[in-house]
Design a protein around this motif. Structure first.
Motif, PDB file in Angstrom:
ATOM      1  N   LEU A 127      42.672  30.852  36.233  1.00  0.00           N
ATOM      2  CA  LEU A 127      41.462  31.331  36.910  1.00  0.00           C
ATOM      3  C   LEU A 127      41.343  32.853  36.856  1.00  0.00           C
ATOM      4  O   LEU A 127      40.418  33.423  37.427  1.00  0.00           O
ATOM      5  CB  LEU A 127      41.472  30.882  38.377  1.00  0.00           C
ATOM      6  CG  LEU A 127      41.368  29.376  38.633  1.00  0.00           C
ATOM      7  CD1 LEU A 127      41.604  29.070  40.100  1.00  0.00           C
ATOM      8  CD2 LEU A 127      40.003  28.861  38.189  1.00  0.00           C
ATOM      9  N   ARG A 128      42.286  33.504  36.167  1.00  0.00           N
ATOM     10  CA  ARG A 128      42.335  34.957  36.072  1.00  0.00           C
ATOM     11  C   ARG A 128      42.456  35.607  37.452  1.00  0.00           C
ATOM     12  O   ARG A 128      41.822  36.624  37.744  1.00  0.00           O
ATOM     13  CB  ARG A 128      41.099  35.492  35.331  1.00  0.00           C
ATOM     14  CG  ARG A 128      41.011  34.997  33.894  1.00  0.00           C
ATOM     15  CD  ARG A 128      39.821  35.592  33.174  1.00  0.00           C
ATOM     16  NE  ARG A 128      39.776  35.121  31.795  1.00  0.00           N
ATOM     17  CZ  ARG A 128      38.836  35.462  30.912  1.00  0.00           C
ATOM     18  NH1 ARG A 128      37.864  36.293  31.285  1.00  0.00           N
ATOM     19  NH2 ARG A 128      38.848  34.990  29.684  1.00  0.00           N
ATOM     20  N   LEU A 129      43.300  35.000  38.273  1.00  0.00           N
ATOM     21  CA  LEU A 129      43.578  35.512  39.609  1.00  0.00           C
ATOM     22  C   LEU A 129      45.068  35.765  39.805  1.00  0.00           C
ATOM     23  O   LEU A 129      45.575  35.731  40.924  1.00  0.00           O
ATOM     24  CB  LEU A 129      43.085  34.514  40.675  1.00  0.00           C
ATOM     25  CG  LEU A 129      41.578  34.286  40.762  1.00  0.00           C
ATOM     26  CD1 LEU A 129      41.267  33.115  41.690  1.00  0.00           C
ATOM     27  CD2 LEU A 129      40.881  35.544  41.261  1.00  0.00           C
ATOM     28  N   SER A 130      45.754  36.011  38.711  1.00  0.00           N
ATOM     29  CA  SER A 130      47.207  36.162  38.795  1.00  0.00           C
ATOM     30  C   SER A 130      47.628  37.368  39.622  1.00  0.00           C
ATOM     31  O   SER A 130      48.768  37.452  40.089  1.00  0.00           O
ATOM     32  CB  SER A 130      47.816  36.266  37.387  1.00  0.00           C
ATOM     33  OG  SER A 130      47.233  37.348  36.672  1.00  0.00           O
ATOM     34  N   GLY A 131      46.725  38.322  39.828  1.00  0.00           N
ATOM     35  CA  GLY A 131      47.066  39.482  40.650  1.00  0.00           C
ATOM     36  C   GLY A 131      47.389  39.099  42.081  1.00  0.00           C
ATOM     37  O   GLY A 131      48.101  39.839  42.779  1.00  0.00           O
ATOM     38  N   ILE A 132      46.892  37.955  42.533  1.00  0.00           N
ATOM     39  CA  ILE A 132      47.178  37.479  43.890  1.00  0.00           C
ATOM     40  C   ILE A 132      48.675  37.285  44.090  1.00  0.00           C
ATOM     41  O   ILE A 132      49.194  37.461  45.201  1.00  0.00           O
ATOM     42  CB  ILE A 132      46.404  36.175  44.167  1.00  0.00           C
ATOM     43  CG1 ILE A 132      44.912  36.479  44.358  1.00  0.00           C
ATOM     44  CG2 ILE A 132      46.947  35.426  45.374  1.00  0.00           C
ATOM     45  CD1 ILE A 132      44.051  35.253  44.604  1.00  0.00           C
ATOM     46  N   LEU A 133      49.375  36.948  43.007  1.00  0.00           N
ATOM     47  CA  LEU A 133      50.816  36.716  43.108  1.00  0.00           C
ATOM     48  C   LEU A 133      51.565  37.962  43.564  1.00  0.00           C
ATOM     49  O   LEU A 133      52.643  37.864  44.166  1.00  0.00           O
ATOM     50  CB  LEU A 133      51.371  36.254  41.751  1.00  0.00           C
ATOM     51  CG  LEU A 133      50.872  34.883  41.262  1.00  0.00           C
ATOM     52  CD1 LEU A 133      51.309  34.643  39.827  1.00  0.00           C
ATOM     53  CD2 LEU A 133      51.378  33.776  42.184  1.00  0.00           C
ATOM     54  N   ASP A 134      51.009  39.147  43.290  1.00  0.00           N
ATOM     55  CA  ASP A 134      51.686  40.396  43.661  1.00  0.00           C
ATOM     56  C   ASP A 134      51.791  40.567  45.167  1.00  0.00           C
ATOM     57  O   ASP A 134      52.732  41.194  45.661  1.00  0.00           O
ATOM     58  CB  ASP A 134      50.942  41.603  43.062  1.00  0.00           C
ATOM     59  CG  ASP A 134      50.974  41.609  41.550  1.00  0.00           C
ATOM     60  OD1 ASP A 134      51.883  40.992  40.979  1.00  0.00           O
ATOM     61  OD2 ASP A 134      50.076  42.229  40.935  1.00  0.00           O
ATOM     62  N   SER A 135      50.805  40.051  45.899  1.00  0.00           N
ATOM     63  CA  SER A 135      50.808  40.233  47.355  1.00  0.00           C
ATOM     64  C   SER A 135      50.966  38.918  48.118  1.00  0.00           C
ATOM     65  O   SER A 135      50.918  38.920  49.353  1.00  0.00           O
ATOM     66  CB  SER A 135      49.519  40.934  47.790  1.00  0.00           C
ATOM     67  OG  SER A 135      48.382  40.142  47.453  1.00  0.00           O
ATOM     68  N   LEU A 136      51.160  37.827  47.393  1.00  0.00           N
ATOM     69  CA  LEU A 136      51.187  36.516  48.050  1.00  0.00           C
ATOM     70  C   LEU A 136      52.311  36.398  49.068  1.00  0.00           C
ATOM     71  O   LEU A 136      52.092  35.967  50.207  1.00  0.00           O
ATOM     72  CB  LEU A 136      51.310  35.413  46.992  1.00  0.00           C
ATOM     73  CG  LEU A 136      51.330  33.970  47.522  1.00  0.00           C
ATOM     74  CD1 LEU A 136      50.060  33.681  48.330  1.00  0.00           C
ATOM     75  CD2 LEU A 136      51.454  32.978  46.359  1.00  0.00           C
ATOM     76  N   ASP A 137      53.527  36.785  48.708  1.00  0.00           N
ATOM     77  CA  ASP A 137      54.668  36.653  49.621  1.00  0.00           C
ATOM     78  C   ASP A 137      54.469  37.493  50.873  1.00  0.00           C
ATOM     79  O   ASP A 137      54.711  37.023  51.997  1.00  0.00           O
ATOM     80  CB  ASP A 137      55.964  37.066  48.920  1.00  0.00           C
ATOM     81  CG  ASP A 137      56.405  36.056  47.869  1.00  0.00           C
ATOM     82  OD1 ASP A 137      55.930  34.896  47.946  1.00  0.00           O
ATOM     83  OD2 ASP A 137      57.204  36.421  46.985  1.00  0.00           O
ATOM     84  N   ALA A 138      54.032  38.750  50.681  1.00  0.00           N
ATOM     85  CA  ALA A 138      53.847  39.641  51.828  1.00  0.00           C
ATOM     86  C   ALA A 138      52.739  39.130  52.739  1.00  0.00           C
ATOM     87  O   ALA A 138      52.873  39.146  53.977  1.00  0.00           O
ATOM     88  CB  ALA A 138      53.516  41.052  51.339  1.00  0.00           C
ATOM     89  N   ARG A 139      51.652  38.665  52.151  1.00  0.00           N
ATOM     90  CA  ARG A 139      50.550  38.152  52.963  1.00  0.00           C
ATOM     91  C   ARG A 139      50.921  36.839  53.652  1.00  0.00           C
ATOM     92  O   ARG A 139      50.480  36.560  54.776  1.00  0.00           O
ATOM     93  CB  ARG A 139      49.312  37.952  52.095  1.00  0.00           C
ATOM     94  CG  ARG A 139      48.683  39.227  51.577  1.00  0.00           C
ATOM     95  CD  ARG A 139      48.312  40.177  52.694  1.00  0.00           C
ATOM     96  NE  ARG A 139      47.481  41.288  52.218  1.00  0.00           N
ATOM     97  CZ  ARG A 139      47.134  42.325  52.964  1.00  0.00           C
ATOM     98  NH1 ARG A 139      47.564  42.412  54.227  1.00  0.00           N
ATOM     99  NH2 ARG A 139      46.378  43.282  52.471  1.00  0.00           N
TER     100      ARG A 139
END
Length: 262
Positions: free
Chosen positions: A14-26
């Protein structure tokens, strides 16, 4: 069960891989603050939007080809007591971009013309505008090279569409045919369509000297550049003035002796 390994390829698709960068913290934030699912999702989407905006900004900045990171905050207005600061700060808002108006900056060498032009360019980039910074010589060389390989029309069309084109050192070298004609064609294509910033060591009344072979072409080009243009004159000492050499031992000794004898 950890859903991240299964979630990662779906986000990439879905071209949303940037979400993985903050997923754990969020995720930790959501658990600790007992956030609702919609609040958690909102944080992730906000992070992704911010990441994409930063990526676009970095790309625009790279494409602008600025010589250095000149900013308006770093511009020394104290050296130019007569400069129109109100106009400069108004230009920084980008209103001229919407008006598709030229900005013409003149002054002696070392008064900050290039700095100011690039600073305004940086303001435009931060406002989401595509910018290209080039010198008159570089611009002429690129058009000449395009003509040599048969891509002149495409190159001209690309330059004509740039929302903000900054041409530094206009008139530093006289333009000979067909370079003068190329520059005229570019300005004519951009006229009242997009904004252009031009800097020059020449006074406004001397700009026709850049077209020694064709005064009629000069008049036609400059008429378009000056129409509805914002004009700035930087008149002050050069910031490139050489530093004073420290006094030698001999001169210091002579001063001490002279002082003792007097």
């Amino acid at each position: 069960m950890n859903p991240v390994p299964e979630l990662a390829p779906n986000l990439k698709q879905l071209r949303l891989s940037g979400i993985l960068d903050s997923l754990d913290a969020r995720n930790r934030q959501a658990i600790e603050s007992k956030l609702a699912y919609t609040e958690f999702l909102s944080l992730l989407i906000h992070d992704e939007v911010a990441r994409r905006e930063q990526k676009k900004f970095a790309l625009r900045l790279r494409r602008a080809a600025f010589r250095s990171g000149k900013s308006l905050d770093g511009f020394d207005f104290s050296r130019l007591p007569n400069v129109n600061q109100a106009l400069i700060h108004d230009l920084a808002t980008g209103r001229y971009l919407g008006e598709k108006a030229p900005v013409l900056i003149v002054g002696p060498c070392g008064t900050g013309k290039s700095h100011l032009a690039q600073a305004l360019g940086h303001c435009a980039v931060r406002q989401g505008v595509d910018v290209l910074f080039t010198t008159q010589a570089q611009l002429s060389a690129s058009l000449t090279a395009a003509r040599a390989v048969g891509t002149f029309e495409r190159k001209l069309a690309t330059l004509a569409r740039v929302p903000l084109l900054i041409v530094d050192d206009f008139g530093l070298k006289p333009m000979r045919p067909p370079v003068d004609e190329d520059f005229h064609d570019l300005i004519a294509e951009r006229y009242e369509q997009v904004a252009t910033i031009v800097t020059s060591n020449l006074d406004f009344s001397e700009w026709d000297q850049a077209f020694p072979a064709n005064r009629l072409l000069a008049a036609a080009t400059l008429d378009r550049l000056r129409h509805n243009a914002y004009c700035l004159t930087l008149d002050g000492d050069s910031y490139r003035s050489p530093k004073q050499a420290p006094a030698t031992r001999k001169s210091v000794h002579e001063k001490q002796v002279k002082s003792a004898n007097s």
